[in-house]
Design an enzyme around this catalytic site. Structure first.
Site, PDB file in Angstrom:
ATOM      1  N   LEU A 155       0.831  -1.200   0.000  1.00 40.19           N
ATOM      2  CA  LEU A 155       0.000   0.000   0.000  1.00 40.19           C
ATOM      3  C   LEU A 155       0.869   1.255   0.000  1.00 40.19           C
ATOM      4  O   LEU A 155       0.601   2.211  -0.732  1.00 40.19           O
ATOM      5  CB  LEU A 155      -0.935   0.013   1.216  1.00 40.19           C
ATOM      6  CG  LEU A 155      -2.100  -0.970   1.181  1.00 40.19           C
ATOM      7  CD1 LEU A 155      -2.966  -0.796   2.422  1.00 40.19           C
ATOM      8  CD2 LEU A 155      -2.941  -0.798  -0.072  1.00 40.19           C
ATOM      9  N   TYR A 156       1.918   1.240   0.798  1.00 38.86           N
ATOM     10  CA  TYR A 156       2.855   2.356   0.801  1.00 38.86           C
ATOM     11  C   TYR A 156       3.503   2.493  -0.573  1.00 38.86           C
ATOM     12  O   TYR A 156       3.625   3.602  -1.108  1.00 38.86           O
ATOM     13  CB  TYR A 156       3.922   2.122   1.871  1.00 38.86           C
ATOM     14  CG  TYR A 156       5.047   3.128   1.864  1.00 38.86           C
ATOM     15  CD1 TYR A 156       4.874   4.391   2.426  1.00 38.86           C
ATOM     16  CD2 TYR A 156       6.285   2.818   1.313  1.00 38.86           C
ATOM     17  CE1 TYR A 156       5.908   5.318   2.431  1.00 38.86           C
ATOM     18  CE2 TYR A 156       7.324   3.738   1.309  1.00 38.86           C
ATOM     19  CZ  TYR A 156       7.131   4.986   1.870  1.00 38.86           C
ATOM     20  OH  TYR A 156       8.153   5.896   1.858  1.00 38.86           O
TER      21      TYR A 156
END
Length: 214
Positions: A155-156
């Protein structure tokens, strides 16, 4: 870094980690620096560490808040007279794990800070730099910026892929404006996002063990 001597530099998200290291290095190179953080106590603690190194001021700013960003631009100009370099560093990873195990709210929270924050900061500082036809904007890349799989911090990594596309698009759109646009990838660093992550799911925990060599 001698070229930053006597420049006024804003570094968002600079009370810890890589942002703090940037601010410290800029001061040591002779720049005037504005640091930002989300709380007054953290900003004051940061200033205590940095003030012996040069001319620095701190501002409480949440990059998710557009009004606070525009106020930051005004406040820095009021104090230092101008802004020469703006570094979009603020961002974080709130959880690690496999994509299918992640809470969608975590994705939204990271996007609001890592991406919407960059967009809002960029619009605010370009509103100042473009009419002057000078200045430099630096966006900090990270794992995921070059579209390689970023597990278990997918996600990052997705937020950083967005920043790469945004930066390259912006650079094309304002070409020959006099304002420089840079994307900088510092590589893997031993910040708390790496050393003390919140990990979701058993597969994510197994993958995080691979980072022990760092």
């Amino acid at each position: 870094m001698s070229t930053v001597k006597d420049k006024v530099v804003v570094v968002t998200g600079s009370t810890r980690g890589f942002g703090f290291a940037i601010a410290e290095s800029m001061l040591e190179a002779g720049a005037t620096v504005a640091v930002t953080g989300r709380s007054q106590s953290v900003v004051e603690s940061t200033l205590t560490k940095l003030q012996p190194k040069g001319r620095v001021s701190g501002f409480v700013v949440d990059v998710r808040n557009e009004d606070q960003i525009y106020k930051l631009v005004d406040d820095v100009i009021a104090e230092f007279g101008r802004i020469d370099i703006w570094i979009n560093n603020a961002g974080y990873s709130n959880a690690a794990g496999m994509m299918l195990d992640m809470n969608p709210q975590d994705a939204l929270d990271m996007f609001m800070s890592n991406d919407l924050g960059v967009l809002q900061c960029t619009q605010a500082i370009m509103n100042y730099m473009l009419p002057r036809k000078q200045g430099m904007l630096v966006n900090i890349y990270g794992q995921g910026s070059f579209l390689r799989p970023a597990s278990p911090t997918g996600l990052y990594g997705t937020t950083k892929a967005w920043i790469t596309s945004f930066t390259r698009t912006l650079a094309t759109e304002i070409k020959n404006s006099g304002v420089q646009i840079l994307g900088f990838s510092p590589g893997m660093m031993t910040t708390d996002m790496l050393t003390s992550p919140i990990v979701v799911g058993e597969r994510g925990k197994e993958m995080m063990k691979n980072f022990g060599f760092v």
